[in-house]
Design a protein around this motif. Structure first.
Motif, PDB file in Angstrom:
ATOM      1  N   ARG A  75      -9.019   4.571   0.395  1.00 50.86           N
ATOM      2  CA  ARG A  75      -8.258   3.327   0.272  1.00 50.86           C
ATOM      3  C   ARG A  75      -9.095   2.188  -0.305  1.00 50.86           C
ATOM      4  O   ARG A  75      -8.660   1.037  -0.334  1.00 50.86           O
ATOM      5  N   TYR A  80      -6.259   2.989  -7.259  1.00 50.93           N
ATOM      6  CA  TYR A  80      -5.364   4.111  -7.530  1.00 50.93           C
ATOM      7  C   TYR A  80      -5.534   4.668  -8.941  1.00 50.93           C
ATOM      8  O   TYR A  80      -5.430   5.887  -9.156  1.00 50.93           O
ATOM      9  N   ARG A 115       0.832  -1.201   0.000  1.00 47.07           N
ATOM     10  CA  ARG A 115       0.000   0.000   0.000  1.00 47.07           C
ATOM     11  C   ARG A 115       0.867   1.252   0.000  1.00 47.07           C
ATOM     12  O   ARG A 115       0.562   2.235  -0.673  1.00 47.07           O
ATOM     13  N   LEU A 160      -2.712   9.192   2.059  1.00 43.84           N
ATOM     14  CA  LEU A 160      -2.790   7.753   1.822  1.00 43.84           C
ATOM     15  C   LEU A 160      -1.554   7.008   2.293  1.00 43.84           C
ATOM     16  O   LEU A 160      -1.625   5.838   2.565  1.00 43.84           O
ATOM     17  N   ALA A 162       0.818   4.264  -2.645  1.00 45.18           N
ATOM     18  CA  ALA A 162       0.537   5.604  -2.129  1.00 45.18           C
ATOM     19  C   ALA A 162       1.649   6.573  -2.489  1.00 45.18           C
ATOM     20  O   ALA A 162       1.388   7.730  -2.836  1.00 45.18           O
TER      21      ALA A 162
END
Length: 253
Positions: A204, A164, A18, A253, A22
């Motif tokens: 998210r 994303y 993640r 994020l 991010a």
């Protein structure tokens, strides 16, 4: 507010993974600061999409004064318009009815998709566009646009990737719209701690139910906070609210 407006449902993926996604997304946002031309913005989005193995992207606005920006193979572009595939393109038809991103395979395998519509996908694959995901972009004024991302391989897009790509697509769309109708600098609205938590998990990719489990509150309570967030951020959807919250620095994020 219906969960239909939330981001693509996602699995709990590792923190390290993640953080990589991010970081790339944060860099994309930083690179777009101060950009004043759609073409430069398109190039930045193209570079961002390469992080997810997507060499091809396409943006098309179906509003008044239509805008088309794409880097699809020239041969496929020529074939597409020569055959008039824009009149039967299942991506366009599906995007008019959907609020969140979808995989092309979902449409291809839908029993309501006709053989003529499947032929558009089949022929695109012969030119290298074998898998893809499209992001419908609907405005409050009935404006409508689509951003698509395509890959040459057969592997399906993971949920976290779609999350994303959808955030980046909406950021691109809002920036392009702002070029056409510039407005003054907005002041960041004041969100409560709980509202910040709700929009963070929404950004998210979590649904109201998932967010409620994480925060220890009910899905209805999450929806209540999301409704207030949409009002405070003057956003038409959860995705738009997430982008605004990121741009304002309200969440990270």
């Amino acid at each position: 507010m219906s969960d239909q407006l939330s981001l693509v449902p996602s699995m709990h993926f590792p923190k390290a993974s993640r953080e990589v996604f991010a970081a790339e997304f944060d860099r994309f946002l930083a690179q777009t600061d101060g950009v004043a031309q759609s073409e430069e913005l398109f190039d930045l989005l193209s570079a961002f999409a390469l992080n997810f193995d997507c060499p091809w992207i396409a943006y098309r606005s179906h509003s008044s004064g239509p805008t088309i920006m794409l880097n699809y193979p020239n041969e496929w572009q020529q074939r597409y318009f020569e055959m008039g595939y824009d009149r039967i393109d299942p991506i366009i038809k599906t995007s008019r009815k959907r609020a969140s991103a979808f995989r092309w395979s979902e449409v291809y395998n839908d029993e309501r998709t006709t053989e003529d519509e499947r032929r558009v996908f089949d022929e695109a694959a012969t030119f290298g566009l074998r898998t893809g995901v499209s992001v419908p972009l609907h405005g409050l004024d009935a404006s409508f646009a689509i951003m698509s991302f395509a890959q040459p391989g057969d592997c399906e897009f993971q949920n976290k990737t779609i999350t994303y790509l959808q955030l980046a697509a909406l950021h691109f769309h809002l920036k392009v719209a702002n070029f056409a109708d510039p407005v003054g600098i907005e002041e960041a609205p004041d969100l409560s701690l709980r509202e910040k938590e709700c929009i963070l998990w929404t950004a998210r990719g979590k649904s109201s139910w998932e967010t409620g489990i994480i925060l220890g509150i009910s899905a209805n309570t999450v929806n209540f906070h999301i409704k207030n967030i949409l009002r405070k951020l003057d956003a038409s959807s959860r995705t738009a609210a997430a982008i605004k919250a990121i741009n304002f620095g309200i969440i990270d994020l």
